[in-house]
Write an enzyme that holds these catalytic residues in place. Structure first.
Site, short mmCIF file in Angstrom:
data_model
loop_
_atom_site.label_atom_id
_atom_site.label_comp_id
_atom_site.label_asym_id
_atom_site.label_seq_id
_atom_site.Cartn_x
_atom_site.Cartn_y
_atom_site.Cartn_z
N VAL A 80 15.09 -19.12 -33.98
CA VAL A 80 13.74 -19.22 -34.17
C VAL A 80 12.64 -20.09 -32.57
CG1 VAL A 80 12.63 -17.44 -35.88
CG2 VAL A 80 12.24 -20.18 -35.66
N ASN A 106 8.65 -15.54 -41.88
CA ASN A 106 9.71 -16.45 -42.55
C ASN A 106 9.87 -17.60 -42.63
OD1 ASN A 106 10.01 -16.56 -45.52
ND2 ASN A 106 12.68 -15.66 -44.36
N TYR A 175 6.45 -30.61 -44.33
CA TYR A 175 6.47 -29.22 -44.71
C TYR A 175 4.80 -29.07 -44.82
CZ TYR A 175 7.70 -25.45 -47.32
OH TYR A 175 7.58 -24.33 -48.70
N LYS A 179 3.14 -26.00 -42.99
CA LYS A 179 1.93 -24.92 -44.21
C LYS A 179 0.16 -25.08 -43.53
CE LYS A 179 6.21 -23.49 -45.16
NZ LYS A 179 6.41 -22.17 -44.19
#
Length: 270
Positions: A80, A106, A175, A179
């Site tokens: 991706v 996802n 991370y 997010k």
């Protein structure tokens, strides 16, 4: 690279026919070779969706497809972070199934865990940002383009956020940053999609039992410096929640859903 599974339905095979008076629903699931992506793909396939399974390893995608062998699926090896791979994924999906009704965005990575920010290599930061944020954007952009132009117009994008879209764990800057950024992307896409019947929402998941969260059951670092075991929940409960969001009419949208192990340290975390 793509691999068809059941490319031509057999006459009378109900596993490949949409219900009377309706059309088949088409989903793209990234990170479909394991964990949450696999669970969601299986849930959708069992519910009669046709699903394009995207991931970096064709063999694990085929393993996912084999869990629902009579369903219509398409395995497409996809990184991706590469725009050309994402374009090829959506071209293969439309070529096989004719349209895209759902993207479950996802694919993601935790990156190096437990590394203090002052010691974090830039390459590690960049890898997490490229996968979790840039990859999500590229897939959403491709889905958006397809959904805007197809007839009937519209569709749904569900981004996989995280509890870390709200509160961090120790030593998790890459991370957590991605997010949090994904939440902003969800809101912007949701607003911009309104004229084209594109509904965009986000599911924030905490401690679903997968290989990626196995460490929760052996002990993870807490904000107070202690190491503690955390409870987990069945990943199938996440999959059912995604399916509920996915099967709403486009006139309705779950903007944000938080699904977590009941006893995990979330409220009050940090």
């Amino acid at each position: 690279m793509s691999t068809d599974r059941n490319p031509q339905p057999e006459p009378g095979d109900s596993a490949h026919r949409p219900p009377s008076g309706s059309r088949s629903r088409i989903a793209v699931v990234t990170g479909a070779g394991s964990g949450i992506g696999r669970a969601v793909a299986v849930e959708l396939l069992r519910a009669g969706w046709s699903v394009a399974l995207a991931g970096r390893r064709t063999e694990t995608l085929e393993e996912t497809a084999a869990l629902v062998p009579k369903a219509a699926s398409l395995a497409v090896r996809t990184d991706v972070t590469r725009p050309e791979d994402v374009d090829a994924l959506f071209a293969a999906t439309v070529g096989r199934f004719g349209r895209v009704d759902l993207l479950f965005n996802n694919a993601g990575t935790f990156g190096p865990g437990g590394v203090p920010v002052e010691e974090l290599p830039y390459d590690a930061w960049r890898h997490v940002v490229d996968t979790n944020l840039n990859g999500a954007f590229l897939c959403a952009q491709a889905a958006y383009r397809q959904m805007k132009e197809q007839d009937p117009q519209g569709g749904r994008i569900i981004n996989n956020g995280s509890i870390s879209a709200h509160v961090p764990r120790p030593h998790s800057a890459p991370y957590t940053a991605t997010k949090h950024a994904l939440t902003g992307l969800t809101k912007s896409l949701s607003l911009d999609g309104r004229p084209y019947r594109i509904a965009v929402g986000q599911i924030d998941i905490g401690n679903a039992a997968t290989d990626m969260t196995a460490r929760m059951q052996t002990g993870v670092l807490q904000a107070n410096g202690e190491v503690a075991v955390e409870p987990v929940m069945d990943v199938a409960d996440v999959a059912r929640t995604v399916r509920h969001m996915a099967e709403l009419p486009l006139e309705a949208n779950v903007q944000f859903a938080t699904v977590l192990a009941t006893g995990m340290p979330y409220v009050g975390r940090g």
